[in-house]
Scaffold this motif. Structure first.
Motif, mmCIF file in Angstrom:
data_model
loop_
_atom_site.group_PDB
_atom_site.id
_atom_site.type_symbol
_atom_site.label_atom_id
_atom_site.label_comp_id
_atom_site.label_asym_id
_atom_site.label_seq_id
_atom_site.Cartn_x
_atom_site.Cartn_y
_atom_site.Cartn_z
ATOM 1 N N GLU A 257 12.982 -43.972 31.448
ATOM 2 C CA GLU A 257 11.938 -43.578 32.243
ATOM 3 C C GLU A 257 12.188 -43.266 33.146
ATOM 4 O O GLU A 257 12.574 -42.385 33.924
ATOM 5 C CB GLU A 257 10.459 -43.227 31.445
ATOM 6 C CG GLU A 257 10.063 -42.841 29.886
ATOM 7 C CD GLU A 257 8.401 -43.684 30.900
ATOM 8 O OE1 GLU A 257 7.991 -44.425 30.600
ATOM 9 O OE2 GLU A 257 7.903 -42.661 29.311
ATOM 10 N N HIS A 258 12.783 -44.344 33.662
ATOM 11 C CA HIS A 258 13.522 -44.301 35.726
ATOM 12 C C HIS A 258 13.959 -45.322 35.261
ATOM 13 O O HIS A 258 13.734 -46.903 35.115
ATOM 14 C CB HIS A 258 12.266 -44.501 35.733
ATOM 15 C CG HIS A 258 12.429 -44.228 37.082
ATOM 16 N ND1 HIS A 258 13.045 -43.110 38.102
ATOM 17 C CD2 HIS A 258 12.366 -45.057 38.622
ATOM 18 C CE1 HIS A 258 13.108 -43.343 39.427
ATOM 19 N NE2 HIS A 258 12.627 -44.509 39.843
ATOM 20 N N GLY A 272 10.609 -48.289 30.891
ATOM 21 C CA GLY A 272 10.188 -47.522 29.540
ATOM 22 C C GLY A 272 9.522 -47.601 28.768
ATOM 23 O O GLY A 272 8.509 -48.183 29.730
ATOM 24 N N THR A 308 4.455 -43.563 36.253
ATOM 25 C CA THR A 308 5.215 -43.276 35.667
ATOM 26 C C THR A 308 6.705 -43.411 37.244
ATOM 27 O O THR A 308 6.679 -43.615 38.304
ATOM 28 C CB THR A 308 4.806 -41.903 36.212
ATOM 29 O OG1 THR A 308 4.586 -41.338 37.810
ATOM 30 C CG2 THR A 308 3.627 -41.720 35.508
ATOM 31 N N PRO A 309 7.720 -42.408 36.577
ATOM 32 C CA PRO A 309 9.144 -42.265 37.673
ATOM 33 C C PRO A 309 8.259 -41.676 38.635
ATOM 34 O O PRO A 309 9.124 -42.475 39.744
ATOM 35 C CB PRO A 309 10.125 -41.127 37.121
ATOM 36 C CG PRO A 309 9.623 -41.493 35.742
ATOM 37 C CD PRO A 309 8.076 -41.928 35.516
#
Length: 540
Positions: A257-258, A272, A308-309
């Protein structure tokens, strides 16, 4: 509210603004003046006092603080009683504190009479840690301002405490030729320490080659073993989201994810998940126990706060963890003669060792002179612990068998004072020690000569909690919630201590000043164990 010089004829019911010492009593700041107090003032030839008089619509400071604190209460957050317009908010569990900074800013700009100070957002806290202190500045608050403040605090939580969950964590440690086994072990142990500090447990680590397929297979085994979080500690640093270790997460059915974070050390974290299970590739700095960006992410995940990112990208403010106060510029840019930033001045805390007692419960032995297997007297052990701590100076109060005590401590860099009236009880030696302290001492650890299991590390932990400006002026160690010794007293209490009489110490003053008391929990029971009978001595 009216404030200023007030004739005694108009002072009944007024609040005294400053402490007054009369021949037969002390009228403290905040005293509500009644007929008896006014009579005493007249007898002492006072004609007026500086006082505050409440008007219609004024809410007294303690009532205002009490109402605001009640409006702030949320699950797992407790409060102290209101005193001198102050209430402290306290943690009831180990977890992560969230702070609504915008709400607190609005509250602090509402009216100058109302203030709220908190820990930083995302601070890790333990049970009984102070989260915030709410202080009403004057003796009263305008009712309209208080009503608005209450509505603001009830409408949205200023503080929330997210308890850490006992997650099972799986770790894959990859290996490359030439990588020392000790390096791998250190990384696993550093991870275990982090996880266990947040109430989690680390499953047996999976060791495999630094290859995508091997990492994917190891992650699969850990998922079958019940892992609720997955970590990969690569033998080689990640340089791209398509590198070997991130590719292993994708091959195991996950997503990245980032990649990267604005925290140093910790830049190369890869975030992730596999299904709903968080999966991360750790930066190389995670092999060290020093704080890095991975710690910030781990704390949030254990507290059940989504990472989250976008939340990672917002970690930059405060994210420079590598440099310290005494190194104001990055090492590569700092000129050799650059002045160091002044670190915060440590508070001067003395250690006062009470060694004047007559050991009545162990007669004819003097318990302080009982020696251990190395031939060292108990009082010498206590003094050595004090000398190995941050406390300075170390002052010993003698009384019974003065010469023997002094001989046992010969050669040690301590100050000595003698309590001539030691036979009158504990208060006599306590007062002798307080009176002998240097004038620049800001606080004193009152240590008992029969508690040799209080280690230097424990003493330093107590000293670290001392901050009178933050409301922590009395520091009391606890073990599993039970009160222990030594207690650290700020200078503001020295005068009260000097007024104590009889065979008692100063502990009863903690109830009188609960708003200034702060408990520091200890890892073992050394702060509870004294040795004043033959039976307890056998246990030593």
């Amino acid at each position: 509210m009216l404030f200023g010089p007030t004739p005694l004829e108009e002072a009944r019911g007024a609040i005294l603004a400053h402490t007054l010492r009369l021949p037969d009593r002390v009228l403290k700041k905040g005293t509500v003046l009644d007929a008896e107090a006014i009579a005493a003032l007249r007898a002492a030839r006072h004609r007026e006092v500086v006082a505050a008089r409440l008007e219609s619509g004024d809410v007294p400071e303690d009532e205002a603080a009490d109402r605001m604190a009640n409006a702030m209460l949320r699950p797992l957050i407790a409060r102290s009683r209101a005193a001198t317009g102050r209430v402290n908010l306290l943690a009831e569990t180990h977890g992560l504190l969230r702070v609504d900074a915008a709400l607190i800013d609005r509250l602090n700009t509402l009216d100058e009479s109302l203030t709220l100070a908190t820990l930083a957002d995302f601070t890790v806290v333990h049970p009984k840690d102070m989260l915030a202190t709410l202080k009403v500045i004057p003796f009263a608050v305008p009712a309209p301002a208080l009503q608005v403040a209450e509505a603001m605090l009830r409408g949205s939580p200023a503080l929330t405490l997210h308890p850490f969950r006992p997650l099972k964590v799986g770790l894959v440690a990859t290996e490359l030729p030439g990588l020392k086994e000790k390096v791998i072990e250190n990384g696993v142990e550093a991870t275990r320490t982090r996880v266990e500090a947040l109430a989690g447990s680390l499953l047996p680590a999976e060791h495999c080659a630094h290859e995508t397929a091997a990492i994917a297979e190891a992650l699969g085994r850990l998922r079958k073993a019940g892992a609720e979080m997955l970590l990969v500690l690569g033998a080689s640093a990640v340089v791209d989201r398509r590198d070997v270790a991130p590719a292993g997460i994708i091959r195991a059915g996950g997503v990245i994810e980032h990649f990267g974070m604005p925290v140093d050390p910790g830049n190369l974290l890869c975030l992730g998940r596999i299904g709903e299970t968080p999966a991360m590739v750790l930066p190389g700095c995670a092999r060290s126990p020093k704080v890095n960006g991975f710690d910030w992410v781990l704390e949030r995940l254990f507290a059940g706060i989504p990472v989250t990112p976008k939340s990672v990208m917002r970690m930059g403010v405060g994210g420079l963890l590598k440099e310290i106060e005494t190194r104001p510029l990055p090492r590569g840019e700092a000129p050799r003669n650059a002045p160091a930033a002044a670190p915060r001045r440590p508070r001067r805390v003395a250690a006062l060792v009470l060694a004047a007692g007559r050991s009545r419960r162990m007669a004819p032995l003097n318990k302080l002179m009982v020696t251990d297997r190395a031939g060292q007297a108990m009082v010498a052990r206590v003094v050595d612990n004090a000398l190995a701590s941050r406390a300075r100076p170390v002052l010993v109060v003698t009384g019974h068998e003065r010469e023997r005590v002094e001989d046992a401590l010969a050669g040690r860099p301590v100050l000595m004072t003698h309590a001539e009236d030691y036979s009158e009880g504990l208060s006599a030696s306590l007062k002798a020690g307080i009176a002998a302290l240097p004038p620049d001492v800001e606080g004193v650890l009152v240590m008992l000569g029969d508690m040799p299991l209080v280690s230097p590390a424990m003493l330093d932990r107590i000293i670290a909690g001392f901050d009178p400006e933050e409301g922590r002026a009395i520091i009391q160690p606890t073990f599993r919630g039970k009160q222990g010794n030594p207690v650290l007293w700020g200078r503001e209490f020295f005068e009260e201590i000097l007024s104590i009489t009889g065979d008692v110490g100063a502990r009863h003053l903690t109830g009188r000043h609960a708003d200034r008391l702060f408990n520091v929990e200890m890892a073992d029971d050394g702060v509870l164990r004294d040795f004043d009978t033959a039976d307890t001595l056998k246990g030593l």
